[in-house]
Scaffold this motif. Structure first.
Motif, PDB file in Angstrom:
ATOM      1  N   ALA A  50       0.827  -1.217   0.000  1.00  0.00           N
ATOM      2  CA  ALA A  50       0.000   0.000   0.000  1.00  0.00           C
ATOM      3  C   ALA A  50       0.858   1.262   0.000  1.00  0.00           C
ATOM      4  O   ALA A  50       0.566   2.235  -0.701  1.00  0.00           O
ATOM      5  CB  ALA A  50      -0.931  -0.006   1.213  1.00  0.00           C
ATOM      6  N   VAL A  51       1.956   1.238   0.772  1.00  0.00           N
ATOM      7  CA  VAL A  51       2.805   2.424   0.915  1.00  0.00           C
ATOM      8  C   VAL A  51       3.652   2.677  -0.339  1.00  0.00           C
ATOM      9  O   VAL A  51       3.911   3.822  -0.703  1.00  0.00           O
ATOM     10  CB  VAL A  51       3.715   2.279   2.155  1.00  0.00           C
ATOM     11  CG1 VAL A  51       4.799   3.338   2.169  1.00  0.00           C
ATOM     12  CG2 VAL A  51       2.881   2.359   3.428  1.00  0.00           C
ATOM     13  N   THR A  52       4.091   1.601  -0.995  1.00  0.00           N
ATOM     14  CA  THR A  52       5.006   1.764  -2.128  1.00  0.00           C
ATOM     15  C   THR A  52       4.298   1.857  -3.477  1.00  0.00           C
ATOM     16  O   THR A  52       4.957   2.122  -4.491  1.00  0.00           O
ATOM     17  CB  THR A  52       6.026   0.611  -2.178  1.00  0.00           C
ATOM     18  OG1 THR A  52       5.321  -0.643  -2.272  1.00  0.00           O
ATOM     19  CG2 THR A  52       6.894   0.609  -0.926  1.00  0.00           C
ATOM     20  N   ALA A  53       2.998   1.677  -3.517  1.00  0.00           N
ATOM     21  CA  ALA A  53       2.268   1.718  -4.787  1.00  0.00           C
ATOM     22  C   ALA A  53       2.494   3.029  -5.543  1.00  0.00           C
ATOM     23  O   ALA A  53       2.571   3.045  -6.772  1.00  0.00           O
ATOM     24  CB  ALA A  53       0.781   1.486  -4.543  1.00  0.00           C
ATOM     25  N   LYS A  54       2.651   4.120  -4.796  1.00  0.00           N
ATOM     26  CA  LYS A  54       2.838   5.426  -5.451  1.00  0.00           C
ATOM     27  C   LYS A  54       4.150   5.505  -6.220  1.00  0.00           C
ATOM     28  O   LYS A  54       4.308   6.337  -7.125  1.00  0.00           O
ATOM     29  CB  LYS A  54       2.785   6.552  -4.417  1.00  0.00           C
ATOM     30  CG  LYS A  54       3.910   6.514  -3.387  1.00  0.00           C
ATOM     31  CD  LYS A  54       3.764   7.651  -2.372  1.00  0.00           C
ATOM     32  CE  LYS A  54       4.839   7.604  -1.306  1.00  0.00           C
ATOM     33  NZ  LYS A  54       4.680   8.693  -0.317  1.00  0.00           N
ATOM     34  N   TYR A  55       5.090   4.620  -5.885  1.00  0.00           N
ATOM     35  CA  TYR A  55       6.382   4.656  -6.557  1.00  0.00           C
ATOM     36  C   TYR A  55       6.364   3.954  -7.913  1.00  0.00           C
ATOM     37  O   TYR A  55       7.408   3.819  -8.564  1.00  0.00           O
ATOM     38  CB  TYR A  55       7.459   4.057  -5.651  1.00  0.00           C
ATOM     39  CG  TYR A  55       7.651   4.858  -4.382  1.00  0.00           C
ATOM     40  CD1 TYR A  55       7.839   6.239  -4.436  1.00  0.00           C
ATOM     41  CD2 TYR A  55       7.625   4.235  -3.129  1.00  0.00           C
ATOM     42  CE1 TYR A  55       7.999   6.983  -3.274  1.00  0.00           C
ATOM     43  CE2 TYR A  55       7.787   4.976  -1.971  1.00  0.00           C
ATOM     44  CZ  TYR A  55       7.973   6.340  -2.048  1.00  0.00           C
ATOM     45  OH  TYR A  55       8.125   7.093  -0.907  1.00  0.00           O
ATOM     46  N   ALA A  56       5.180   3.528  -8.337  1.00  0.00           N
ATOM     47  CA  ALA A  56       5.043   3.046  -9.712  1.00  0.00           C
ATOM     48  C   ALA A  56       5.465   4.174 -10.640  1.00  0.00           C
ATOM     49  O   ALA A  56       5.953   3.936 -11.752  1.00  0.00           O
ATOM     50  CB  ALA A  56       3.603   2.631  -9.985  1.00  0.00           C
ATOM     51  N   ASP A  57       5.297   5.413 -10.185  1.00  0.00           N
ATOM     52  CA  ASP A  57       5.782   6.583 -10.899  1.00  0.00           C
ATOM     53  C   ASP A  57       7.205   6.867 -10.409  1.00  0.00           C
ATOM     54  O   ASP A  57       7.417   7.276  -9.261  1.00  0.00           O
ATOM     55  CB  ASP A  57       4.877   7.784 -10.623  1.00  0.00           C
ATOM     56  CG  ASP A  57       5.246   9.007 -11.461  1.00  0.00           C
ATOM     57  OD1 ASP A  57       6.414   9.105 -11.908  1.00  0.00           O
ATOM     58  OD2 ASP A  57       4.375   9.870 -11.650  1.00  0.00           O
ATOM     59  N   THR A 102      14.371   0.131   2.114  1.00  0.00           N
ATOM     60  CA  THR A 102      15.634   0.786   1.808  1.00  0.00           C
ATOM     61  C   THR A 102      15.746   1.109   0.325  1.00  0.00           C
ATOM     62  O   THR A 102      16.268   2.160  -0.055  1.00  0.00           O
ATOM     63  CB  THR A 102      16.818  -0.130   2.188  1.00  0.00           C
ATOM     64  OG1 THR A 102      16.660  -0.564   3.543  1.00  0.00           O
ATOM     65  CG2 THR A 102      18.147   0.583   2.022  1.00  0.00           C
ATOM     66  N   ALA A 103      15.265   0.200  -0.509  1.00  0.00           N
ATOM     67  CA  ALA A 103      15.450   0.360  -1.950  1.00  0.00           C
ATOM     68  C   ALA A 103      14.200  -0.007  -2.739  1.00  0.00           C
ATOM     69  O   ALA A 103      13.372  -0.812  -2.292  1.00  0.00           O
ATOM     70  CB  ALA A 103      16.625  -0.503  -2.419  1.00  0.00           C
ATOM     71  N   LEU A 104      14.106   0.605  -3.903  1.00  0.00           N
ATOM     72  CA  LEU A 104      13.087   0.270  -4.896  1.00  0.00           C
ATOM     73  C   LEU A 104      13.847  -0.180  -6.135  1.00  0.00           C
ATOM     74  O   LEU A 104      14.830   0.457  -6.530  1.00  0.00           O
ATOM     75  CB  LEU A 104      12.230   1.495  -5.227  1.00  0.00           C
ATOM     76  CG  LEU A 104      11.571   2.200  -4.039  1.00  0.00           C
ATOM     77  CD1 LEU A 104      10.950   3.523  -4.506  1.00  0.00           C
ATOM     78  CD2 LEU A 104      10.521   1.312  -3.389  1.00  0.00           C
ATOM     79  N   LEU A 105      13.432  -1.282  -6.734  1.00  0.00           N
ATOM     80  CA  LEU A 105      14.122  -1.797  -7.911  1.00  0.00           C
ATOM     81  C   LEU A 105      13.245  -1.596  -9.145  1.00  0.00           C
ATOM     82  O   LEU A 105      12.080  -1.997  -9.154  1.00  0.00           O
ATOM     83  CB  LEU A 105      14.463  -3.286  -7.736  1.00  0.00           C
ATOM     84  CG  LEU A 105      15.747  -3.572  -6.955  1.00  0.00           C
ATOM     85  CD1 LEU A 105      15.642  -3.090  -5.512  1.00  0.00           C
ATOM     86  CD2 LEU A 105      16.070  -5.062  -6.973  1.00  0.00           C
ATOM     87  N   TYR A 106      13.849  -0.968 -10.147  1.00  0.00           N
ATOM     88  CA  TYR A 106      13.119  -0.618 -11.358  1.00  0.00           C
ATOM     89  C   TYR A 106      13.582  -1.439 -12.565  1.00  0.00           C
ATOM     90  O   TYR A 106      14.689  -1.973 -12.596  1.00  0.00           O
ATOM     91  CB  TYR A 106      13.268   0.877 -11.641  1.00  0.00           C
ATOM     92  CG  TYR A 106      12.403   1.721 -10.732  1.00  0.00           C
ATOM     93  CD1 TYR A 106      11.114   2.091 -11.101  1.00  0.00           C
ATOM     94  CD2 TYR A 106      12.860   2.128  -9.479  1.00  0.00           C
ATOM     95  CE1 TYR A 106      10.310   2.858 -10.257  1.00  0.00           C
ATOM     96  CE2 TYR A 106      12.068   2.896  -8.632  1.00  0.00           C
ATOM     97  CZ  TYR A 106      10.788   3.250  -9.038  1.00  0.00           C
ATOM     98  OH  TYR A 106       9.998   3.994  -8.195  1.00  0.00           O
ATOM     99  N   SER A 107      12.714  -1.473 -13.558  1.00  0.00           N
ATOM    100  CA  SER A 107      12.908  -2.298 -14.747  1.00  0.00           C
ATOM    101  C   SER A 107      14.082  -1.834 -15.611  1.00  0.00           C
ATOM    102  O   SER A 107      14.503  -0.679 -15.559  1.00  0.00           O
ATOM    103  CB  SER A 107      11.636  -2.280 -15.605  1.00  0.00           C
ATOM    104  OG  SER A 107      11.383  -0.962 -16.079  1.00  0.00           O
ATOM    105  N   GLN A 119       9.380  -2.700  -9.872  1.00  0.00           N
ATOM    106  CA  GLN A 119       9.231  -4.157  -9.858  1.00  0.00           C
ATOM    107  C   GLN A 119       9.352  -4.750  -8.455  1.00  0.00           C
ATOM    108  O   GLN A 119       8.633  -5.681  -8.115  1.00  0.00           O
ATOM    109  CB  GLN A 119      10.297  -4.799 -10.759  1.00  0.00           C
ATOM    110  CG  GLN A 119      10.171  -4.362 -12.210  1.00  0.00           C
ATOM    111  CD  GLN A 119      11.162  -5.053 -13.127  1.00  0.00           C
ATOM    112  OE1 GLN A 119      10.868  -5.337 -14.278  1.00  0.00           O
ATOM    113  NE2 GLN A 119      12.355  -5.328 -12.624  1.00  0.00           N
ATOM    114  N   THR A 120      10.268  -4.214  -7.664  1.00  0.00           N
ATOM    115  CA  THR A 120      10.625  -4.864  -6.408  1.00  0.00           C
ATOM    116  C   THR A 120      10.834  -3.843  -5.297  1.00  0.00           C
ATOM    117  O   THR A 120      11.264  -2.718  -5.552  1.00  0.00           O
ATOM    118  CB  THR A 120      11.945  -5.654  -6.577  1.00  0.00           C
ATOM    119  OG1 THR A 120      11.942  -6.313  -7.834  1.00  0.00           O
ATOM    120  CG2 THR A 120      12.130  -6.664  -5.468  1.00  0.00           C
ATOM    121  N   VAL A 121      10.544  -4.266  -4.083  1.00  0.00           N
ATOM    122  CA  VAL A 121      10.801  -3.474  -2.884  1.00  0.00           C
ATOM    123  C   VAL A 121      11.829  -4.257  -2.071  1.00  0.00           C
ATOM    124  O   VAL A 121      11.750  -5.484  -1.982  1.00  0.00           O
ATOM    125  CB  VAL A 121       9.504  -3.281  -2.067  1.00  0.00           C
ATOM    126  CG1 VAL A 121       9.756  -2.399  -0.865  1.00  0.00           C
ATOM    127  CG2 VAL A 121       8.411  -2.683  -2.954  1.00  0.00           C
TER     128      VAL A 121
END
Length: 203
Positions: A50-57, A102-107, A119-121
């Motif tokens: 729920a908290v990280t959904a906004k980081y789709a952007d 700590t990190a967000l992993l992007y495509s 993609q990943t938290v």
């Protein structure tokens, strides 16, 4: 937000989370997964999503202090698979809070607007004694032990533990496996090899 509306949000997110787990092909999943009967694990997963959904952007991640780390897409040097690009929020280093990864992993690929896809938290924590042979301070979250300890992935990064949650991209190896065998980095192809000792837990 009221406590009631937050509870409703978390409950809905938990249902979505459980639904995503349920549709994954059982025969294609390796490694650990949270106990679906563990209320805290389910709540924590729902909170993380729920908290990280906004980081789709990707722009929102940058705005909130997640900074790209490492110059390249991270590929598995010991076998198949990749992780993608790490965006790290240094103030969240060592966080054991599902709402503060700590990190967000992007495509590796970008959308038509030139942005990468979330993609990943991931949560990361320093190995206290910086000795890869000991693991007495291994953290856990969602009822699962972190992977490691392992060497740092880029200059200045200490030996550490980490835990991945593939919340936004299916991972055939399992939702908490660190490497995704379905991914490759640009210009690279994973060569079959033995798994790295520090990734033997396969989270």
């Amino acid at each position: 937000m009221t406590a009631r509306s937050l509870k409703t949000l978390v409950t809905c997110a938990a249902a979505v989370s459980l639904g995503l787990v349920a549709v994954a092909p059982a025969h294609g999943v390796e490694g650990p997964a949270p106990d679906p009967h563990d209320p805290k694990a389910m709540r924590d997963m729902a909170t993380a999503i729920a908290v990280t959904a906004k980081y789709a952007d990707e722009r929102q991640a940058l705005k909130d202090g997640y900074v790209p780390q490492g110059k390249e897409c991270m590929t598995n040097p010991f076998g198949v698979g990749a992780m993608g690009y790490h965006y790290v929020k240094q103030s969240n280093w060592g966080s054991m809070d599902p709402a503060r990864p700590t990190a967000l992993l992007y495509s590796t690929e970008k959308d038509r607007n030139g942005r990468r896809r979330l993609q990943t938290v991931e949560w990361m924590s320093t190995d206290r004694d910086q000795d890869l042979k000991t693991a007495d301070d291994r953290p856990s979250m969602f009822g699962l032990p972190f992977d490691g300890p392992m060497p740092g992935h880029w200059a200045g990064m200490p030996k550490h533990y980490d835990l991945h949650l593939w919340a936004y991209k299916e991972n055939p190896a399992g939702r908490f496996h660190n490497w995704n065998p379905a991914l490759t980095c640009p210009g690279k192809a994973g060569a079959p090899a033995k798994p790295a000792p520090e990734h033997a837990h396969g989270h």
